[in-house]
Design an enzyme around this catalytic site. Sequence first.
Site, PDB file in Angstrom:
ATOM      1  N   LYS A   1       8.587 -56.414  76.630  1.00  0.00           N
ATOM      2  CA  LYS A   1       9.408 -56.014  75.678  1.00  0.00           C
ATOM      3  C   LYS A   1       9.805 -56.975  74.740  1.00  0.00           C
ATOM      4  CE  LYS A   1      13.874 -55.017  75.266  1.00  0.00           C
ATOM      5  NZ  LYS A   1      14.711 -56.055  75.025  1.00  0.00           N
TER       6      LYS A   1
ATOM      7  N   HIS B   1      13.265 -54.731  82.202  1.00  0.00           N
ATOM      8  CA  HIS B   1      13.619 -55.430  83.536  1.00  0.00           C
ATOM      9  C   HIS B   1      14.803 -54.669  84.168  1.00  0.00           C
ATOM     10  CE1 HIS B   1      16.678 -57.359  80.773  1.00  0.00           C
ATOM     11  NE2 HIS B   1      17.390 -57.645  81.871  1.00  0.00           N
TER      12      HIS B   1
ATOM     13  N   LYS C   1      16.308 -53.899  88.552  1.00  0.00           N
ATOM     14  CA  LYS C   1      17.614 -54.233  89.053  1.00  0.00           C
ATOM     15  C   LYS C   1      18.062 -53.314  90.218  1.00  0.00           C
ATOM     16  CE  LYS C   1      19.929 -55.655  84.761  1.00  0.00           C
ATOM     17  NZ  LYS C   1      20.375 -57.077  84.751  1.00  0.00           N
TER      18      LYS C   1
ATOM     19  N   GLU D   1      27.848 -57.265  76.767  1.00  0.00           N
ATOM     20  CA  GLU D   1      27.614 -58.691  77.106  1.00  0.00           C
ATOM     21  C   GLU D   1      28.912 -59.505  76.273  1.00  0.00           C
ATOM     22  OE1 GLU D   1      23.326 -59.599  77.229  1.00  0.00           O
ATOM     23  OE2 GLU D   1      23.337 -58.132  75.692  1.00  0.00           O
TER      24      GLU D   1
ATOM     25  N   HIS E   1      16.594 -50.216  77.714  1.00  0.00           N
ATOM     26  CA  HIS E   1      17.431 -50.351  78.977  1.00  0.00           C
ATOM     27  C   HIS E   1      18.106 -49.061  79.005  1.00  0.00           C
ATOM     28  CE1 HIS E   1      15.774 -54.153  78.858  1.00  0.00           C
ATOM     29  NE2 HIS E   1      16.914 -54.877  78.378  1.00  0.00           N
TER      30      HIS E   1
ATOM     31  N   LYS F   1      27.117 -57.154  72.034  1.00  0.00           N
ATOM     32  CA  LYS F   1      27.285 -58.617  72.315  1.00  0.00           C
ATOM     33  C   LYS F   1      28.355 -59.025  71.856  1.00  0.00           C
ATOM     34  CE  LYS F   1      22.328 -59.559  72.226  1.00  0.00           C
ATOM     35  NZ  LYS F   1      22.066 -59.752  73.707  1.00  0.00           N
TER      36      LYS F   1
HETATM   37  C1  BG6 Z   1      17.193 -58.135  77.021  1.00  0.00           C
HETATM   38  C2  BG6 Z   1      17.835 -58.126  75.539  1.00  0.00           C
HETATM   39  O1  BG6 Z   1      16.137 -57.130  77.202  1.00  0.00           O
HETATM   40  O2  BG6 Z   1      18.363 -57.995  77.988  1.00  0.00           O
HETATM   41  C3  BG6 Z   1      18.942 -59.369  75.460  1.00  0.00           C
HETATM   42  O3  BG6 Z   1      16.836 -58.477  74.883  1.00  0.00           O
HETATM   43  C4  BG6 Z   1      19.860 -59.019  76.587  1.00  0.00           C
HETATM   44  O4  BG6 Z   1      19.326 -59.209  74.312  1.00  0.00           O
HETATM   45  C5  BG6 Z   1      19.265 -58.759  77.733  1.00  0.00           C
HETATM   46  O5  BG6 Z   1      20.858 -59.883  76.333  1.00  0.00           O
HETATM   47  C6  BG6 Z   1      20.269 -58.384  79.103  1.00  0.00           C
HETATM   48  O6  BG6 Z   1      19.912 -58.159  80.231  1.00  0.00           O
HETATM   49  P1  BG6 Z   1      20.914 -58.575  81.471  1.00  0.00           P
HETATM   50  O7  BG6 Z   1      19.962 -58.274  82.686  1.00  0.00           O
HETATM   51  O8  BG6 Z   1      21.609 -59.996  81.312  1.00  0.00           O
HETATM   52  O9  BG6 Z   1      21.853 -57.373  81.300  1.00  0.00           O
END
Ligand code: BG6
Length: 490
Positions: free
Chosen positions: A149, A179, A183, A217, A241, A340
Amino acid sequence: MAKLLPVDVFDLIIFGGTGDLAMRKLLPALYHRDRDGQFTGDSRIIAVGRGALSKKAYLAEVKEALQKNLADDDFDAEFWRSFSERIKYVKADAMSHNEWGSLKKTLAGKEERIRVIYLATAPSLFGPIAKGLATNRLITANSRIVLEKPLGRDLESASEINNQVGECFAENQIYRIDHYLGKETVQNLLALRFANSLFEPLWRRGTVDHVQITVAEELGVGGRIEFYDRVGALRDMVQNHLLQLVCLTAMEAPSSLHHDAVRDEKIKVLRALRPIDADAVRDHTVRGQYAAGAIKGETAAGYLEELGGADSSTETFVALKIEIDNWRWSNVPFYLRTGKRLKGKHSEIVVEFQDVPHSIFPQQDFAVMPNRLTIRLQPDEGVKLTLMAKEPGPGGFDLRPVSLDLSFEETFGIRYPDSYERLLMEVLRGNPALFMRRDEVDAAWQWIDGIISGWEHSRQKVESYVAGSWGPTASSVLLDRDNRAWYPDT
Ligand code: BG6
């Protein structure tokens, strides 16, 4: 620990082999899978980059990246020697297809083995690379292509990329990564819902009051700011996500774990999402952008300062109230938020059940609170069920919320593999269940496009929030209007 089955001999070709994703995620994931004995024979990892790098120089970069990105005692100098023998580096420019001689030479004679081509590059190169592979006759019957992505920035651009790649690869050879689907806890959602009969009768309108999904985050956008400023949180996190989490939480039980059975159910949820148009954006969406603040005692700069003082209305936070128009979820809102530079890294799904219809308990300090099921995705993956219980003691009848709290790490006592470890193995095995089918991506973009155009038409403003908070006040107001509050309720 689950059984680790070895995979057949493969060539994994990573375009963008010197990039951040390869160094931070893909190579560490491959290192772990190889160390656990899942790679067989002379399986190879072929990194492709634009620069002319010697194998020695590339391996030095990989070694440094592994030492940095693997957990403290996971780098094993002895194992590194055998892992590094699998790695090759080849120079090829995505746009100059007639100069792919060394890639062709490296792959020659290996047509029978599994060939996975991983595109860890800008999406604008996906079409050209697919074309280059086709013109150079590098696509075999055993080939699969993995697309990282973001897949476009709207339905139109995503369709263009999908068409270009689709001219060279069949749909069942295309693996679109999200991704989050790799998880462990996200997959555990399937186990929780469909390996236990307890929840199913309750998992619907009439018993569920509402659902909250938070992906928060602490980190800001850091080095990706130029890219991020063109994207924003809605496209970066919600389109993929968060909507995938909505699908897995809301979908009907698939008839099996077959990849199309699961994806058929997910797409029905995406198609049932009520559109949020220009009239609805004001009441259903919140956009935010972080200003300077402090996180865990450390000062944090604001987004605009990080941008170097430029003006920008890109959102780094989004909260949404969404409705799923079907029998199961009619009138059960799903509240989503992601951002964020929030107070903590904290991702969870909370299913709040309805209040008891009538309380038989006298008025007291703690009212009877609704039950809730919390699925913690990260950190401290687990499941928590909050119930009301009587406080021990001979006098009165005081109630208190208590929790049945299950931590997966404590229960299973193992390292939680990174999602890329799982996803790479699934591609090598040829199982697309954890990847997005084209119609899913299209449906998600179509719904997101509605919000983006709603924002443009209504000129919805971006609210500022202090770094280290839980987002703009408007995010709390979104739930407050419905007499609800976020967990944690700030
Ligand atoms: C990514 C985003 O797909 O996922 C990022 O582009 C984000 O901006 C990240 O920080 C978060 O992934 P995880 O696994 O740390 O929750």
